[in-house]
Design an enzyme around this catalytic site. Structure first.
Site, mmCIF file in Angstrom:
data_model
loop_
_atom_site.group_PDB
_atom_site.id
_atom_site.type_symbol
_atom_site.label_atom_id
_atom_site.label_comp_id
_atom_site.label_asym_id
_atom_site.label_seq_id
_atom_site.Cartn_x
_atom_site.Cartn_y
_atom_site.Cartn_z
ATOM 1 N N SER A 113 0.844 -1.198 0.000
ATOM 2 C CA SER A 113 0.000 0.000 0.000
ATOM 3 C C SER A 113 0.878 1.246 0.000
ATOM 4 C CB SER A 113 -0.895 0.035 1.241
ATOM 5 O OG SER A 113 -1.718 -1.090 1.277
ATOM 6 N N ILE B 129 4.101 -1.866 10.805
ATOM 7 C CA ILE B 129 5.066 -1.130 9.991
ATOM 8 C C ILE B 129 4.606 0.319 9.855
ATOM 9 C CG2 ILE B 129 6.019 -0.991 7.638
ATOM 10 C CD1 ILE B 129 5.986 -4.053 7.584
ATOM 11 N N GLY B 130 3.282 0.497 9.951
ATOM 12 C CA GLY B 130 2.753 1.864 9.865
ATOM 13 C C GLY B 130 2.682 2.369 8.440
ATOM 14 N N LEU B 131 2.538 1.431 7.498
ATOM 15 C CA LEU B 131 2.412 1.771 6.065
ATOM 16 C C LEU B 131 3.547 2.678 5.577
ATOM 17 C CD1 LEU B 131 -1.480 2.173 5.809
ATOM 18 C CD2 LEU B 131 -0.105 0.261 5.021
ATOM 19 N N CYS C 167 -6.131 -1.069 7.757
ATOM 20 C CA CYS C 167 -4.902 -1.468 8.436
ATOM 21 C C CYS C 167 -5.042 -1.187 9.939
ATOM 22 C CB CYS C 167 -3.754 -0.671 7.840
ATOM 23 S SG CYS C 167 -2.204 -1.367 8.258
ATOM 24 N N GLY D 124 -5.852 -14.561 4.439
ATOM 25 C CA GLY D 124 -5.606 -14.793 5.863
ATOM 26 C C GLY D 124 -5.178 -16.220 6.135
ATOM 27 N N SER E 191 1.783 -13.978 4.483
ATOM 28 C CA SER E 191 2.794 -14.409 5.450
ATOM 29 C C SER E 191 3.442 -15.747 5.125
ATOM 30 C CB SER E 191 2.169 -14.503 6.847
ATOM 31 O OG SER E 191 1.624 -13.269 7.195
#
Ligand SMILES: Cc1cc2nc3c(=O)[nH]c(=O)nc-3n(C[C@H](O)[C@H](O)[C@H](O)COP(=O)(O)O)c2cc1C
EC number: 1.3.-.-
Length: 309
Positions: free
Chosen positions: A46, A76-78, A133, A248, A271
């Site tokens: 993103s 990560i905080g985008l 998020c 997911g 993941s």
């Protein structure tokens, strides 16, 4: 040979495996490697109009509970270098003319989303809005009215398919999915990460710098399956037919089949790359192919939603 092709509205995919947003989607070379591994489509990380710094480290940890590896926790905080850099990478990727689809995942405020969607539409095959998020601002995906209006506004501006990525961290995900559908989205991506925390008991403090993070990987699979099932079931009752990208915890071909049975038309793969390497796409496709042959399924359509009453 079973036919693994699928459709997301106007988008035809050669197979249902899509690289999920945020994992390896930062540049053209990595996206290319994912396509070579077999992905039917890839999503960028993103990005926002301007660059974002994100949070301090630790920003990603592996979760191990009772000696079992149960997934990842990230905040990560985008962090991202902004539109101009992603534009270059998307152009570079497109110039390779690969047999795949490119989805641009974008992030912003209510005012920025439509603007950024318009800026991106010439560089990608579809736009995905990340309104969900859990470690940044997911308020849009918690408010059906705002989400419906925002989806409608973006749809009025762009001609490429619009995917709305929604959050499991809500009271009723059906209501949120319905709002995106009422706004005119072409597909729903469910789910983003699950809000979670890990405390280091030696220090008596949360490990992530941001304290809260988003949980992903194998441990959230039952949650994702349930959310996809709920959305698909709602659509069936209301005679709606909007494709769902089930995301997911998908780790094996069997997991992918399970997500399709819950109502997904395609699958986000995230993941698991940490656990099964970048060539996991080919591995999962082989496992799906084997299962389908063994059980005499000829195509994805024969599997989609069969577990839903
Ligand atoms: C390190 C990491 C970064 C992520 N970044 C994004 C992102 O930028 N945008 C987004 O919509 N989702 C992001 N996600 C969420 C994933 O796209 C996906 O929804 C989630 O991880 C669940 O899928 P998985 O269990 O297969 O990983 C990120 C996930 C991880 C683990």
């Amino acid at each position: 040979m079973p036919d693994l092709s699928t459709r997301l509205g106007k988008l035809n995919l050669k197979n249902p495996l899509i690289l999920a947003a945020g994992i390896l989607g930062t540049n053209a070379d990595l996206l290319k490697r994912v396509v070579e591994s077999g992905a039917g489509a890839v999503t960028t990380k993103s990005f926002s109009i301007n660059k974002r710094k994100g949070y301090e480290n630790p920003a990603v940890i592996e979760l191990i509970e009772n000696r079992q590896k149960i997934g990842l926790l990230n905040a990560i905080g985008l962090a991202n270098p902004g539109f101009e850099k992603f534009k270059e990478e998307m152009e570079k990727f497109k110039s390779c003319n690969l047999d795949t689809k490119l989805i641009a995942s974008i992030f912003g405020t209510i005012a920025e989303f439509p603007k950024l969607a318009g800026m991106c539409e010439n560089y990608a095959d579809a736009i995905e809005i990340d309104v969900s998020c859990p470690h940044v601002d997911d308020s849009i995906s918690k408010n059906p009215k705002i989400l419906k209006n925002l989806t409608g506004e973006i749809k009025g501006l762009i001609s490429k398919p619009l995917i709305v990525k929604i959050s499991p961290n809500v009271t009723d995900i059906k209501e949120i999915a319905k709002a995106a559908i009422d706004g005119g989205c072409d597909a729903i991506a469910a789910i983003n990460t699950v809000k979670a925390m890990k405390i280091d008991i030696n220090f008596g403090k949360p490990i992530l710098a941001n304290k809260f993070g988003g949980y992903s990987g194998i441990g959230i699979k039952p949650i994702a399956v349930a959310k996809v099932y709920e959305i698909y079931s709602m659509m069936k009752k209301e005679n709606l037919d909007v494709p769902i990208i089930g995301i997911g915890g998908t780790t094996t071909g069997e997991d992918a089949i399970e997500m399709l049975m819950a109502g997904a038309s395609a699958l986000g793969i995230g993941s698991v790359i940490h656990y099964r390497e970048i060539d996991v796409f080919g591995k999962i496709l082989n496992e799906m192919d084997e299962f389908m042959k063994e059980h005499n399924y000829k195509n994805i359509g024969e599997i989609k939603g069969i577990a839903v009453e």
